[in-house]
Each structure stands twice: as structure tokens, then as C-alpha cells.
Design a protein around this motif. Sequence first.
Motif, PDB file in Angstrom:
ATOM      1  N   LEU A 271       0.845  -1.181   0.000  1.00 32.47           N
ATOM      2  CA  LEU A 271       0.000   0.000   0.000  1.00 32.47           C
ATOM      3  C   LEU A 271       0.885   1.236   0.000  1.00 32.47           C
ATOM      4  N   GLY A 272       0.436   2.285  -0.694  1.00 37.06           N
ATOM      5  CA  GLY A 272       1.174   3.534  -0.727  1.00 37.06           C
ATOM      6  C   GLY A 272       0.253   4.720  -0.567  1.00 37.06           C
ATOM      7  N   ALA A 273       0.752   5.782   0.026  1.00 35.66           N
ATOM      8  CA  ALA A 273      -0.010   7.016   0.197  1.00 35.66           C
ATOM      9  C   ALA A 273       0.945   8.191   0.049  1.00 35.66           C
ATOM     10  N   THR A 274       0.541   9.205  -0.716  1.00 37.37           N
ATOM     11  CA  THR A 274       1.355  10.403  -0.923  1.00 37.37           C
ATOM     12  C   THR A 274       0.463  11.628  -0.854  1.00 37.37           C
ATOM     13  N   GLY A 275       0.920  12.641  -0.143  1.00 39.75           N
ATOM     14  CA  GLY A 275       0.225  13.919  -0.084  1.00 39.75           C
ATOM     15  C   GLY A 275       1.057  15.005  -0.740  1.00 39.75           C
ATOM     16  N   HIS A 276       0.423  15.826  -1.589  1.00 41.34           N
ATOM     17  CA  HIS A 276       1.097  16.913  -2.300  1.00 41.34           C
ATOM     18  C   HIS A 276       0.473  18.248  -1.899  1.00 41.34           C
ATOM     19  N   TYR A 277       1.310  19.258  -1.746  1.00 42.04           N
ATOM     20  CA  TYR A 277       0.801  20.628  -1.668  1.00 42.04           C
ATOM     21  C   TYR A 277       1.373  21.398  -2.856  1.00 42.04           C
ATOM     22  N   PHE A 278       0.491  21.935  -3.707  1.00 43.63           N
ATOM     23  CA  PHE A 278       0.888  22.603  -4.936  1.00 43.63           C
ATOM     24  C   PHE A 278       0.724  24.108  -4.810  1.00 43.63           C
ATOM     25  N   SER A 279       1.645  24.824  -5.426  1.00 46.06           N
ATOM     26  CA  SER A 279       1.509  26.273  -5.564  1.00 46.06           C
ATOM     27  C   SER A 279       2.201  26.705  -6.846  1.00 46.06           C
ATOM     28  N   THR A 280       1.870  27.893  -7.344  1.00 42.28           N
ATOM     29  CA  THR A 280       2.549  28.427  -8.518  1.00 42.28           C
ATOM     30  C   THR A 280       3.893  29.020  -8.093  1.00 42.28           C
ATOM     31  N   THR A 281       4.767  29.214  -9.049  1.00 34.09           N
ATOM     32  CA  THR A 281       6.063  29.828  -8.742  1.00 34.09           C
ATOM     33  C   THR A 281       6.160  31.249  -9.283  1.00 34.09           C
ATOM     34  N   SER A 282       5.177  31.703 -10.037  1.00 34.52           N
ATOM     35  CA  SER A 282       5.134  33.089 -10.493  1.00 34.52           C
ATOM     36  C   SER A 282       3.878  33.755  -9.963  1.00 34.52           C
ATOM     37  N   LYS A 283       3.920  35.075  -9.846  1.00 33.27           N
ATOM     38  CA  LYS A 283       2.779  35.828  -9.334  1.00 33.27           C
ATOM     39  C   LYS A 283       1.675  35.873 -10.375  1.00 33.27           C
ATOM     40  N   LEU A 284       0.454  35.837  -9.899  1.00 28.26           N
ATOM     41  CA  LEU A 284      -0.712  35.873 -10.787  1.00 28.26           C
ATOM     42  C   LEU A 284      -1.506  37.135 -10.504  1.00 28.26           C
ATOM     43  N   GLN A 285      -1.643  37.972 -11.514  1.00 26.48           N
ATOM     44  CA  GLN A 285      -2.364  39.228 -11.381  1.00 26.48           C
ATOM     45  C   GLN A 285      -3.668  39.117 -12.149  1.00 26.48           C
ATOM     46  N   SER A 286      -4.770  39.456 -11.492  1.00 27.68           N
ATOM     47  CA  SER A 286      -6.075  39.443 -12.146  1.00 27.68           C
ATOM     48  C   SER A 286      -6.711  40.813 -11.996  1.00 27.68           C
ATOM     49  N   ALA A 287      -7.920  40.971 -12.531  1.00 30.00           N
ATOM     50  CA  ALA A 287      -8.610  42.259 -12.462  1.00 30.00           C
ATOM     51  C   ALA A 287      -8.910  42.665 -11.028  1.00 30.00           C
ATOM     52  N   THR A 288      -9.035  41.697 -10.142  1.00 32.84           N
ATOM     53  CA  THR A 288      -9.348  41.980  -8.737  1.00 32.84           C
ATOM     54  C   THR A 288      -8.097  42.109  -7.872  1.00 32.84           C
ATOM     55  N   GLY A 289      -6.910  42.022  -8.479  1.00 28.01           N
ATOM     56  CA  GLY A 289      -5.683  42.146  -7.710  1.00 28.01           C
ATOM     57  C   GLY A 289      -4.830  40.890  -7.796  1.00 28.01           C
ATOM     58  N   GLN A 290      -3.768  40.851  -6.995  1.00 29.07           N
ATOM     59  CA  GLN A 290      -2.845  39.717  -7.014  1.00 29.07           C
ATOM     60  C   GLN A 290      -3.459  38.516  -6.317  1.00 29.07           C
ATOM     61  N   ARG A 291      -3.326  37.353  -6.938  1.00 23.32           N
ATOM     62  CA  ARG A 291      -3.892  36.130  -6.392  1.00 23.32           C
ATOM     63  C   ARG A 291      -2.873  35.389  -5.525  1.00 23.32           C
ATOM     64  N   SER A 292      -3.390  34.570  -4.629  1.00 22.12           N
ATOM     65  CA  SER A 292      -2.534  33.699  -3.839  1.00 22.12           C
ATOM     66  C   SER A 292      -1.870  32.674  -4.746  1.00 22.12           C
ATOM     67  N   LYS A 293      -0.651  32.263  -4.381  1.00 24.06           N
ATOM     68  CA  LYS A 293       0.045  31.242  -5.169  1.00 24.06           C
ATOM     69  C   LYS A 293      -0.428  29.832  -4.850  1.00 24.06           C
ATOM     70  N   GLY A 294      -1.109  29.621  -3.744  1.00 24.44           N
ATOM     71  CA  GLY A 294      -1.531  28.287  -3.356  1.00 24.44           C
ATOM     72  C   GLY A 294      -2.572  27.706  -4.290  1.00 24.44           C
ATOM     73  N   LEU A 295      -2.343  26.476  -4.744  1.00 26.35           N
ATOM     74  CA  LEU A 295      -3.269  25.800  -5.656  1.00 26.35           C
ATOM     75  C   LEU A 295      -4.120  24.741  -4.961  1.00 26.35           C
ATOM     76  N   GLY A 296      -3.598  24.108  -3.919  1.00 32.06           N
ATOM     77  CA  GLY A 296      -4.388  23.108  -3.220  1.00 32.06           C
ATOM     78  C   GLY A 296      -3.579  21.885  -2.840  1.00 32.06           C
ATOM     79  N   THR A 297      -4.293  20.903  -2.287  1.00 35.85           N
ATOM     80  CA  THR A 297      -3.686  19.682  -1.758  1.00 35.85           C
ATOM     81  C   THR A 297      -4.283  18.470  -2.458  1.00 35.85           C
ATOM     82  N   GLU A 298      -3.416  17.548  -2.854  1.00 38.38           N
ATOM     83  CA  GLU A 298      -3.850  16.289  -3.460  1.00 38.38           C
ATOM     84  C   GLU A 298      -3.346  15.121  -2.619  1.00 38.38           C
TER      85      GLU A 298
END
Length: 423
Positions: free
Chosen positions: A338-365
Motif C-alpha cells: 500500500l502507498g499514500a502520498t500527499g502533495h501541496y501545490f503552488s505556482t512559482t510566479s505571481k498571478l495578477q487578475s482584475a481583482t488584484g494579485q492572487r494567492s500562489k496556493g493551488l491546493g492539496t492532493e
Amino acid sequence: MRRTMFCMIFSLFVGGMMAQPGDNQTTVDVQVRPRAEYRNGALFPRDRGELPARFIADRARLSLGYERSQLEMRFSAQHVGVWGQDPQIDRNGRFILNEAWAKLRFGHGLFAKLGRQPLSYDDERILGALDWNMAGRYHDALKLGYESRRDLLHLILAFNQNDERVIGGTYYHPGAQPYKSMQTLWYAHSDEHFRVSALAMNLGLEGGTADRAETRYQQTFGVNLGVRPDRALDLSGAFYYQMGRTAADVSISAWMAALRANIHATEGLSFQLGSDYLSGDKRESTRFEAFNPLYGTHHKFYGAMDYFYASPFANGLNPGLWDNYAGLNVAITPGLSLGATGHYFSTTSKLQSATGQRSKGLGTEVDLQLSWKLMKDVNLMAGYSFMSGTETMDYVKGGDHTRWQDWAWLSVNIQTRVFQAMW
């Protein structure tokens, strides 16, 4: 295609019988690998109101090999599809050659290998066989090399075209090989406790128009290291840098780095810790700064749900990826693990949208996997994964992060050598 396969088999057997006794070996290998999948957010997050997908994909493969002291040949044909895709009475079966190569040995470790072949190097970050995919990944190339017990040196050369030409060239259309030309030099050295390899690759990527094609060149350089001070610890790392021009003639400056530790606590228990960092593109920059892992086995590294690099980003983005992960493997019996792996993903560049700068965090798998050896030549594998995403995930991949995103699969791999003979 059936007639072609019969001719292949007949030629190999006749060739073996006509050769000198004891100098030749002929093998026949077969594989059947069905995989049932439930996709409720695999590859891309599902959006509100979208329903899950269910299907059974299948690979059926027949491989023929011939070998003597100075010559080795391999032909492999496969049918890849989904159950129900082909009619009961099928006059146009899709049975294609996925491998067709010959290897010539010249003595003193020198060889040449030419034809359609997989290219699998190091941990498969840049060049991988992609065996998880039912079709796999294959290149049309010439490989020249030298191999000894501790040192390996390979030169890979490829030039691709989508048809025979009379004059001139052609715009390299989608659906064929992704590059026009490739030159790769790879060197590796290893001993009991240490391994190091270096790769230098030059790719010719064709852009322009159908009337006037233009080839731009992109270079990738890097090293892959491994240290095993004792049986309980295995450390590895990689660094690659990319430069050159994109097919759209934009300057490239991108890089990636990876670190991984495998800790073997007991005979049946091991842990993994790691971090992969791939640079992303900054829209305000005049250079293209997103690293491209090219033709690696991305499913192996960036989460089993294949959100990254195995499938594209949305909105014309390529914001890079920082993947921090931890996992464990437990061998319950010699044939069951049996195997189990947890990932935490984020971007490495800043993301700018019309509402301002977004968080780099993408989520957990979270990825769970079971492997069970049912009997000789028969393995059962199953997996379940889920992703808990963020609003930034919606922006870079699409979908709705408030919806539950998961994926489950069950696969049986039957692979055996049905014939082996020596003359």
C-alpha cells in the motif's frame, strides 16, 4: 496488419534456424492491461453541473525479439482503445507498431540503435517511456553509444518529417512528433553509493506558417544526482536549465530543481520526502520563463491526477509549479503493498487578475495506491485520489474548487514471455 505480423514472426524464426547453433535467441512477449477509471475531476477540475466519466481502457501488446552476439532487434505491436470503441465486426482494426528497432554492437562497448524506440533516462523527468499511458511514448531516432560497467555515453539524433517530400520542407502539423529535430548527449557514471548523469539537448521546433516554416532551437542542460550512504537512505536531486527560442521566436530562460529523500525504516516500511520547483512565466517579462519538462513521465512526479504538465494550464497561463510532497509505502506481504502520498501545490510566479494579485496556493492532493501480485505474471493495481483546490486553481486550471474532485481506477496487468528459444 495481420499479414505484417505473420511475416515478422516467420522472419524471426527462419532467421534463427538458419544461424549458427547456440548463437541466437528468439523471444515472444505478450501483455494485456485493462484499466477501469472513474473520473470526477482528473486531468482538469470539474465545473459545477458536470457529471463524472466512467470507462475501461485497454492495451494489448505483442512483442518479438531476436538477438545474437552483435545484433539485437525488437518489434512490438499494440492495440490501444476503450472497451466498446470498436464494433463487433471490425474491418479496420487499429493495430500499430509501437516499437521497431535494431541494435548493432561493434565491440568494446560501442553500439548503434536505430528505429522507433522508447527513450528513458535517469528518473524520467525529461525523457521517459510514459508506461502509465496506454499508448506509451516512442521516438524515431538513431542512438549511438558507449557502455561499460560504470560509465554510459549516449548520443541521440532525430530528424522528423510528416511525409515524403519532393522539394522544400513543410509546416510540421500537430499530431506528429512534437519536434522537427533533436540532438541529445547524455553521460552517466555510477558506483555502489553514488550516481551522476548530465544531459544536453537541442530541440528544433518548427513555427511560422504552412507557406513559410521557420525552425527555432531550444536547449536544455542539466544534471541528475543520487547518493546512497547506506541501505536505509537514498538521496537524489536534479537541476535543469532551458534557453533558446520558442516556436513563436521568444527568448527562453527557465529552470527547475528537485530534491528527494527515500528513507527505508524497516524491510516493509519506507518514507519519501521531496520538493520539485519548476519556474513559471511572468506575463510582464519579455522572456518566456516557464520550464517545460518536455517528454518525461509527468504522471510519476506531479500528482497522480495529472493536473500539471500531463494536461495544459488554462487562460493561456504557464505559472510554474512548486510541489512539496510526503509519502509512505507499506509492504503487507511480499506480494501486497500500500502507498499514500500527499502533495501541496503552488505556482512559482505571481498571478495578477482584475481583482488584484492572487494567492500562489493551488491546493492539496492525496494519492492512495494498492499493488497486489495475484499470481505469476498477473498484477492487480488500484488507486484513489482527491484534490482540495483553491480559487487560484480555478484560475489556472478551470473548474470549480467548491465541487468535490476525485478519481479512482482499477487495473489488471497480465504480462508474460510465452516463447523463448535458443539455437
